[in-house]
Design a protein around this motif. Structure first.
Motif, PDB file in Angstrom:
ATOM      1  N   GLU A  54     -14.505   4.463  -8.700  1.00 32.86           N
ATOM      2  CA  GLU A  54     -15.546   4.552  -7.656  1.00 32.86           C
ATOM      3  C   GLU A  54     -14.923   4.601  -6.261  1.00 32.86           C
ATOM      4  N   ALA A  55     -13.683   4.122  -6.134  1.00 29.43           N
ATOM      5  CA  ALA A  55     -13.056   4.078  -4.806  1.00 29.43           C
ATOM      6  C   ALA A  55     -12.455   5.424  -4.403  1.00 29.43           C
ATOM      7  N   PHE A  56     -12.267   6.338  -5.373  1.00 26.44           N
ATOM      8  CA  PHE A  56     -11.564   7.589  -5.060  1.00 26.44           C
ATOM      9  C   PHE A  56     -12.214   8.366  -3.903  1.00 26.44           C
ATOM     10  N   PRO A  57     -13.563   8.565  -3.916  1.00 26.57           N
ATOM     11  CA  PRO A  57     -14.169   9.302  -2.788  1.00 26.57           C
ATOM     12  C   PRO A  57     -13.961   8.588  -1.451  1.00 26.57           C
ATOM     13  N   ALA A  58     -14.033   7.260  -1.471  1.00 22.18           N
ATOM     14  CA  ALA A  58     -13.841   6.506  -0.223  1.00 22.18           C
ATOM     15  C   ALA A  58     -12.412   6.701   0.295  1.00 22.18           C
TER      16      ALA A  58
ATOM     17  N   LEU B 199       2.211  19.306   2.234  1.00 18.75           N
ATOM     18  CA  LEU B 199       1.330  19.556   1.096  1.00 18.75           C
ATOM     19  C   LEU B 199      -0.100  19.434   1.592  1.00 18.75           C
ATOM     20  N   GLU B 200      -0.954  20.328   1.154  1.00 18.50           N
ATOM     21  CA  GLU B 200      -2.369  20.223   1.537  1.00 18.50           C
ATOM     22  C   GLU B 200      -3.193  20.049   0.275  1.00 18.50           C
ATOM     23  N   PRO B 201      -3.330  18.822  -0.174  1.00 18.64           N
ATOM     24  CA  PRO B 201      -3.995  18.594  -1.456  1.00 18.64           C
ATOM     25  C   PRO B 201      -5.518  18.702  -1.334  1.00 18.64           C
ATOM     26  N   ALA B 202      -6.140  18.993  -2.450  1.00 16.66           N
ATOM     27  CA  ALA B 202      -7.602  18.946  -2.524  1.00 16.66           C
ATOM     28  C   ALA B 202      -7.977  17.622  -3.191  1.00 16.66           C
ATOM     29  N   PHE B 203      -9.258  17.297  -3.162  1.00 14.62           N
ATOM     30  CA  PHE B 203      -9.709  16.017  -3.725  1.00 14.62           C
ATOM     31  C   PHE B 203      -9.293  15.855  -5.190  1.00 14.62           C
ATOM     32  N   VAL B 204      -9.370  16.951  -5.948  1.00 16.41           N
ATOM     33  CA  VAL B 204      -9.026  16.841  -7.376  1.00 16.41           C
ATOM     34  C   VAL B 204      -7.574  16.399  -7.568  1.00 16.41           C
ATOM     35  N   GLU B 205      -6.720  16.777  -6.629  1.00 16.21           N
ATOM     36  CA  GLU B 205      -5.311  16.373  -6.774  1.00 16.21           C
ATOM     37  C   GLU B 205      -5.130  14.882  -6.480  1.00 16.21           C
ATOM     38  N   LEU B 206      -5.863  14.406  -5.477  1.00 18.50           N
ATOM     39  CA  LEU B 206      -5.833  12.955  -5.229  1.00 18.50           C
ATOM     40  C   LEU B 206      -6.313  12.232  -6.487  1.00 18.50           C
TER      41      LEU B 206
ATOM     42  N   ALA C 222       0.835  -1.205   0.000  1.00 18.78           N
ATOM     43  CA  ALA C 222       0.000   0.000   0.000  1.00 18.78           C
ATOM     44  C   ALA C 222       0.873   1.260   0.000  1.00 18.78           C
ATOM     45  N   ILE C 223       1.964   1.224   0.746  1.00 22.65           N
ATOM     46  CA  ILE C 223       2.851   2.387   0.838  1.00 22.65           C
ATOM     47  C   ILE C 223       3.565   2.627  -0.499  1.00 22.65           C
ATOM     48  N   ALA C 224       3.842   1.536  -1.203  1.00 24.80           N
ATOM     49  CA  ALA C 224       4.467   1.673  -2.527  1.00 24.80           C
ATOM     50  C   ALA C 224       3.543   2.482  -3.443  1.00 24.80           C
ATOM     51  N   ILE C 225       2.250   2.153  -3.436  1.00 20.96           N
ATOM     52  CA  ILE C 225       1.287   2.909  -4.256  1.00 20.96           C
ATOM     53  C   ILE C 225       1.196   4.349  -3.730  1.00 20.96           C
ATOM     54  N   GLY C 226       1.197   4.466  -2.394  1.00 22.85           N
ATOM     55  CA  GLY C 226       1.120   5.795  -1.778  1.00 22.85           C
ATOM     56  C   GLY C 226       2.304   6.666  -2.176  1.00 22.85           C
ATOM     57  N   MET C 227       3.498   6.079  -2.200  1.00 26.49           N
ATOM     58  CA  MET C 227       4.684   6.870  -2.579  1.00 26.49           C
ATOM     59  C   MET C 227       4.592   7.296  -4.040  1.00 26.49           C
ATOM     60  N   PHE C 228       4.118   6.375  -4.879  1.00 23.88           N
ATOM     61  CA  PHE C 228       3.953   6.714  -6.300  1.00 23.88           C
ATOM     62  C   PHE C 228       3.032   7.930  -6.435  1.00 23.88           C
ATOM     63  N   CYS C 229       1.871   7.864  -5.784  1.00 19.05           N
ATOM     64  CA  CYS C 229       0.861   8.929  -5.946  1.00 19.05           C
ATOM     65  C   CYS C 229       1.317  10.231  -5.293  1.00 19.05           C
ATOM     66  N   GLU C 230       1.919  10.140  -4.116  1.00 18.77           N
ATOM     67  CA  GLU C 230       2.352  11.366  -3.426  1.00 18.77           C
ATOM     68  C   GLU C 230       3.492  12.038  -4.183  1.00 18.77           C
ATOM     69  N   ALA C 231       4.366  11.235  -4.785  1.00 18.36           N
ATOM     70  CA  ALA C 231       5.455  11.815  -5.584  1.00 18.36           C
ATOM     71  C   ALA C 231       4.879  12.547  -6.791  1.00 18.36           C
TER      72      ALA C 231
ATOM     73  N   LEU D 190       2.265  14.244  -6.795  1.00 17.84           N
ATOM     74  CA  LEU D 190       1.742  15.541  -6.344  1.00 17.84           C
ATOM     75  C   LEU D 190       2.842  16.503  -5.891  1.00 17.84           C
ATOM     76  N   ALA D 191       4.050  15.982  -5.746  1.00 20.61           N
ATOM     77  CA  ALA D 191       5.135  16.793  -5.189  1.00 20.61           C
ATOM     78  C   ALA D 191       5.508  17.938  -6.124  1.00 20.61           C
ATOM     79  N   PRO D 192       5.652  19.147  -5.589  1.00 18.25           N
ATOM     80  CA  PRO D 192       6.093  20.241  -6.441  1.00 18.25           C
ATOM     81  C   PRO D 192       7.546  20.037  -6.888  1.00 18.25           C
ATOM     82  N   ALA D 193       7.912  20.657  -8.007  1.00 20.35           N
ATOM     83  CA  ALA D 193       9.255  20.463  -8.572  1.00 20.35           C
ATOM     84  C   ALA D 193      10.347  20.836  -7.578  1.00 20.35           C
ATOM     85  N   SER D 194      10.050  21.811  -6.683  1.00 21.19           N
ATOM     86  CA  SER D 194      11.071  22.281  -5.741  1.00 21.19           C
ATOM     87  C   SER D 194      11.553  21.164  -4.802  1.00 21.19           C
ATOM     88  N   THR D 195      10.756  20.135  -4.582  1.00 23.02           N
ATOM     89  CA  THR D 195      11.176  19.040  -3.680  1.00 23.02           C
ATOM     90  C   THR D 195      12.199  18.127  -4.363  1.00 23.02           C
ATOM     91  N   ARG D 196      12.289  18.238  -5.666  1.00 21.71           N
ATOM     92  CA  ARG D 196      13.207  17.417  -6.476  1.00 21.71           C
ATOM     93  C   ARG D 196      13.086  15.926  -6.166  1.00 21.71           C
TER      94      ARG D 196
END
Ligand SMILES: NC(=O)c1ccc[n+]([C@@H]2O[C@H](COP(=O)([O-])OP(=O)(O)OC[C@H]3O[C@@H](n4cnc5c(N)ncnc54)[C@H](O)[C@@H]3O)[C@@H](O)[C@H]2O)c1
Ligand SMILES: [Zn+2]
Length: 356
Positions: free
Chosen positions: A299-303, A334-341, A260-269, A271-277
């Protein structure tokens, strides 16, 4: 033998137990010991532990059922009962032989039994060696919330010996590897380069890799022992990852924490701004090499967003994601909104479809 790491309150040894534990144990002078294992580690790891340390086979202790499902109050009651029945006094040593579940819960039981007895961590999974047994967080799950009840409490020592990987499943080994990847990104460019070269976790020279990975966790914990700020960087991949882990928990096909964390790292990366490199492309490539990514239906995104609302790191009702910043040991919120997720999960899905 000198410890591999000396934290303010306890040493950590990485390497053969036979060369470290017996001398430490003898000099510590405990007259009573109590060993906690789960059903699997009793079967696979206890014989190795006894053989390596020379401890007697009739060491008193208790065995709990294996798995996160049993990391709860009922199991604690069972452990405390067995401690009382064994006549354990406050000068005893509790030995936690197992993965993160045994370490977190055995440590919690020891730290609260008669207001606290000493305990030592003998982690037997990659995840518990590199992550769970360093940093003094102890606890159990409660009312369906992971680690809801617990405390900070240091062991008297930690002994990490990769000999235990011989019986660990490939899936559990990979799961812990997700945290090794995370540590490399947080603070060790050299380790990160080494990881790019790996293809087979069974061919790894574990002592050196473990040392490098544990060193990152040790440094973060030293800089921020009570998780005031920087330590949150260890949550990279975990805001989205935990939501995904919870989402699949009650299905027929749950994910391991690391998957799960592997997928989480993929998705969070993503969203990362370029400045984080953040090395987004190389990270995606490395993760794809070791983890078979699971499709997450739209369908799972809102959940998932709903689950992310419950994250401990949130403040004033906003979801917060902790990212490593360009400099090592720096944190970027980072404070993402739903659209970013949604966007990150769509990129993830497209990557799977494209077979990249
Ligand atoms: N305290 C912390 O800072 C911290 C950090 C990260 C994770 N954790 C906690 O750690 C837990 C996860 O740890 P884990 O992944 O080690 O899970 P785990 O303890 O459930 O172990 C995974 C499985 O592998 C088996 N096993 C363990 N060692 C083995 C071996 N050498 N050979 C064969 N089988 C073996 C176990 O019996 C279990 O079935 C979670 O509860 C999590 O909350 C705590
Ligand atoms: Zn984790």
């Amino acid at each position: 033998m000198k410890p591999t790491f000396q934290l303010p309150n306890y040493p950590i040894w990485v390497g053969p137990l036979a060369q470290t534990f017996p001398a430490w144990f003898e000099s510590a002078g405990y007259t009573q010991v109590f060993l906690i294992a789960d059903a699997e580690t009793r079967k696979h790891c206890l014989p190795v532990f006894l053989q390596e340390t020379g401890l007697s086979a009739d060491v008193p202790g208790t065995t709990i059922p294996a798995g996160e499902h049993f990391k709860n109050m009922h199991t604690c009651a069972h452990i405390w009962q067995d401690m009382l029945a064994a006549g354990l006094d406050r000068k005893a040593l509790v030995i936690n032989l197992g993965g993160g579940v045994v370490g977190d819960m055995g440590g919690f039981c020891a730290a609260t039994y008669k207001r606290g007895v000493d305990f030592v961590q003998i982690p037997t999974t990659l995840l518990s060696m590199t992550d769970a047994s360093v940093g003094g967080k102890l606890g159990i799950d409660f009312n369906g919330i992971k680690n809801a009840i617990g405390l900070f409490g240091d062991p008297v020592a930690v002994f990490a010996d990769p000999i235990f990987f011989n019986t660990l499943s490939d899936r559990e080994l990979r799961s812990g590897f997700a945290e090794v990847i995370k540590h490399a990104i947080i603070g060790d460019a050299e380790l990160w380069d080494q990881l790019q070269q790996l293809n087979d976790l069974r061919a790894v020279h574990w002592p050196s890799l473990l040392k490098a990975s544990i060193a990152v966790k040790v440094k973060v914990v030293e800089l921020d022992p009570f998780e005031k700020d920087l330590r949150a960087v260890l949550n990279f991949g975990h805001t989205i990852g935990h939501a995904i882990e919870s989402y699949f928990l009650n299905t027929d096909t749950p994910l391991t924490h690391g998957e799960a964390i592997a997928i989480g790292m993929f998705c969070e990366a993503e969203l990362a701004p370029a400045s984080t490199r953040l090395p987004r492309t190389a990270l995606a490539k490395l993760l794809r090499r070791f983890f078979s990514f699971r499709t997450i239906p739209v369908e799972a995104f809102p959940a998932l967003w709903e689950l992310m609302q419950q994250d401990k790191k949130n403040t004033s009702g906003k979801v917060r994601i902790a990212l490593p910043d360009a400099e090592p040991y720096r944190l970027h919120w980072l404070e993402p909104a739903f659209v970013e997720l949604e966007r990150s999960l769509t990129v993830y899905e497209d990557t799977i479809k494209a077979g990249l």
